[in-house]
Design a protein around this motif. Sequence first.
Motif, mmCIF file in Angstrom:
data_model
loop_
_atom_site.group_PDB
_atom_site.id
_atom_site.type_symbol
_atom_site.label_atom_id
_atom_site.label_comp_id
_atom_site.label_asym_id
_atom_site.label_seq_id
_atom_site.Cartn_x
_atom_site.Cartn_y
_atom_site.Cartn_z
ATOM 1 N N VAL A 76 33.249 156.835 10.034
ATOM 2 C CA VAL A 76 33.699 156.458 8.688
ATOM 3 C C VAL A 76 35.211 156.668 8.569
ATOM 4 O O VAL A 76 35.917 155.841 7.999
ATOM 5 N N GLY A 77 35.696 157.760 9.138
ATOM 6 C CA GLY A 77 37.139 158.010 9.110
ATOM 7 C C GLY A 77 37.912 156.892 9.785
ATOM 8 O O GLY A 77 38.897 156.381 9.235
ATOM 9 N N ASP A 78 37.457 156.489 10.984
ATOM 10 C CA ASP A 78 38.122 155.401 11.711
ATOM 11 C C ASP A 78 38.091 154.103 10.908
ATOM 12 O O ASP A 78 39.109 153.422 10.772
ATOM 13 N N LEU A 79 36.921 153.766 10.387
ATOM 14 C CA LEU A 79 36.777 152.500 9.672
ATOM 15 C C LEU A 79 37.467 152.509 8.311
ATOM 16 O O LEU A 79 37.923 151.470 7.839
ATOM 17 N N SER A 80 37.571 153.675 7.699
ATOM 18 C CA SER A 80 38.283 153.722 6.413
ATOM 19 C C SER A 80 39.798 153.671 6.631
ATOM 20 O O SER A 80 40.507 153.055 5.841
ATOM 21 N N ARG A 81 40.287 154.285 7.707
ATOM 22 C CA ARG A 81 41.725 154.153 8.018
ATOM 23 C C ARG A 81 42.088 152.700 8.325
ATOM 24 O O ARG A 81 43.192 152.262 8.040
ATOM 25 N N SER A 82 41.135 151.971 8.882
ATOM 26 C CA SER A 82 41.349 150.552 9.168
ATOM 27 C C SER A 82 41.220 149.691 7.921
ATOM 28 O O SER A 82 41.529 148.508 7.964
ATOM 29 N N GLY A 83 40.689 150.264 6.851
ATOM 30 C CA GLY A 83 40.522 149.522 5.606
ATOM 31 C C GLY A 83 39.190 148.806 5.489
ATOM 32 O O GLY A 83 38.923 148.156 4.483
ATOM 33 N N ILE A 84 38.335 148.916 6.513
ATOM 34 C CA ILE A 84 37.041 148.234 6.484
ATOM 35 C C ILE A 84 36.090 148.922 5.509
ATOM 36 O O ILE A 84 35.315 148.274 4.822
ATOM 37 N N LEU A 85 36.154 150.252 5.473
ATOM 38 C CA LEU A 85 35.312 151.025 4.569
ATOM 39 C C LEU A 85 36.157 151.706 3.512
ATOM 40 O O LEU A 85 37.339 151.967 3.715
ATOM 41 N N GLU A 86 35.510 152.005 2.402
ATOM 42 C CA GLU A 86 36.127 152.800 1.346
ATOM 43 C C GLU A 86 35.303 154.054 1.157
ATOM 44 O O GLU A 86 34.070 154.018 1.248
ATOM 45 N N ARG A 87 35.998 155.164 0.912
ATOM 46 C CA ARG A 87 35.320 156.431 0.607
ATOM 47 C C ARG A 87 35.675 156.803 -0.820
ATOM 48 O O ARG A 87 36.842 156.793 -1.196
ATOM 49 N N ASN A 88 34.642 157.122 -1.591
ATOM 50 C CA ASN A 88 34.852 157.517 -2.980
ATOM 51 C C ASN A 88 34.038 158.758 -3.283
ATOM 52 O O ASN A 88 32.959 158.965 -2.723
ATOM 53 N N GLU A 89 34.559 159.547 -4.197
ATOM 54 C CA GLU A 89 33.842 160.733 -4.651
ATOM 55 C C GLU A 89 32.620 160.316 -5.447
ATOM 56 O O GLU A 89 32.681 159.395 -6.252
ATOM 57 N N ASP A 90 31.514 161.010 -5.234
ATOM 58 C CA ASP A 90 30.312 160.790 -6.031
ATOM 59 C C ASP A 90 30.564 161.415 -7.399
ATOM 60 O O ASP A 90 30.867 162.598 -7.501
ATOM 61 N N GLU A 91 30.450 160.621 -8.437
ATOM 62 C CA GLU A 91 30.695 161.120 -9.791
ATOM 63 C C GLU A 91 29.720 162.229 -10.175
ATOM 64 O O GLU A 91 30.061 163.133 -10.925
ATOM 65 N N ALA A 92 28.487 162.163 -9.657
ATOM 66 C CA ALA A 92 27.476 163.164 -9.990
ATOM 67 C C ALA A 92 27.645 164.453 -9.189
ATOM 68 O O ALA A 92 27.215 165.517 -9.634
ATOM 69 N N ASP A 93 28.258 164.367 -8.012
ATOM 70 C CA ASP A 93 28.452 165.533 -7.153
ATOM 71 C C ASP A 93 29.755 165.345 -6.402
ATOM 72 O O ASP A 93 29.806 164.680 -5.371
ATOM 73 N N ARG A 94 30.811 165.923 -6.897
ATOM 74 C CA ARG A 94 32.152 165.688 -6.356
ATOM 75 C C ARG A 94 32.329 166.182 -4.922
ATOM 76 O O ARG A 94 33.282 165.829 -4.256
ATOM 77 N N ARG A 95 31.395 166.975 -4.419
ATOM 78 C CA ARG A 95 31.460 167.411 -3.016
ATOM 79 C C ARG A 95 30.979 166.318 -2.081
ATOM 80 O O ARG A 95 31.225 166.373 -0.883
ATOM 81 N N SER A 100 31.343 152.816 1.308
ATOM 82 C CA SER A 100 30.979 151.420 1.059
ATOM 83 C C SER A 100 31.893 150.511 1.869
ATOM 84 O O SER A 100 32.963 150.927 2.326
ATOM 85 N N ILE A 101 31.466 149.266 2.027
ATOM 86 C CA ILE A 101 32.294 148.267 2.701
ATOM 87 C C ILE A 101 33.358 147.818 1.713
ATOM 88 O O ILE A 101 33.050 147.516 0.554
ATOM 89 N N ALA A 102 34.603 147.759 2.163
ATOM 90 C CA ALA A 102 35.690 147.292 1.305
ATOM 91 C C ALA A 102 35.434 145.833 0.930
ATOM 92 O O ALA A 102 34.997 145.029 1.761
ATOM 93 N N ASP A 103 35.688 145.506 -0.327
ATOM 94 C CA ASP A 103 35.466 144.139 -0.812
ATOM 95 C C ASP A 103 36.141 143.108 0.083
ATOM 96 O O ASP A 103 35.597 142.031 0.321
ATOM 97 N N ARG A 104 37.316 143.433 0.572
ATOM 98 C CA ARG A 104 38.108 142.513 1.404
ATOM 99 C C ARG A 104 37.337 142.068 2.654
ATOM 100 O O ARG A 104 37.543 140.971 3.159
#
Length: 155
Positions: A76-95, A100-104
Amino acid sequence: MATGPSVDEGVRTMLLLMPRLVGRAKRLPVPESLRSFSLAPRHLSLLAYLLFDGPLGVNELAARLEVAPTTVSLMVGDLSRSGILERNEDEADRRRTIVSIADRYRADVEGWLAGGAGAWRKALDPLTPEQRQIVIDTLLTYEREVERAAPKSDG
């Protein structure tokens, strides 16, 4: 009276068929926008889960991929640095981080998986649900037994 091949005939057919299936799957063209990222089959599995099941946490992805959460975190780290994936905090559990796949890249990932998905749909559609389950169970058993028979590495 039984119809169809004997077990030995079936084994022969499958041993000849599997390399062709794998070879054809490997030749599915990677979309132009994703070619520079050196994606491996494990990335395709991760992307497939996110596409079909929607955004997931790292632990959920690890369980589905049957690998350690640290392995998924690295992917996930590799793919998010590439912009393919996005990482977001869970609103219900911030830990918890939701991946998700980036819209692009969503349409390109969908297109990449469409060839295989369409082929499986055509193969499985004429079968009854019970027959589909037999196919799935057979392939899972094959995977498990090949893994069991593989030599264990010391590393």
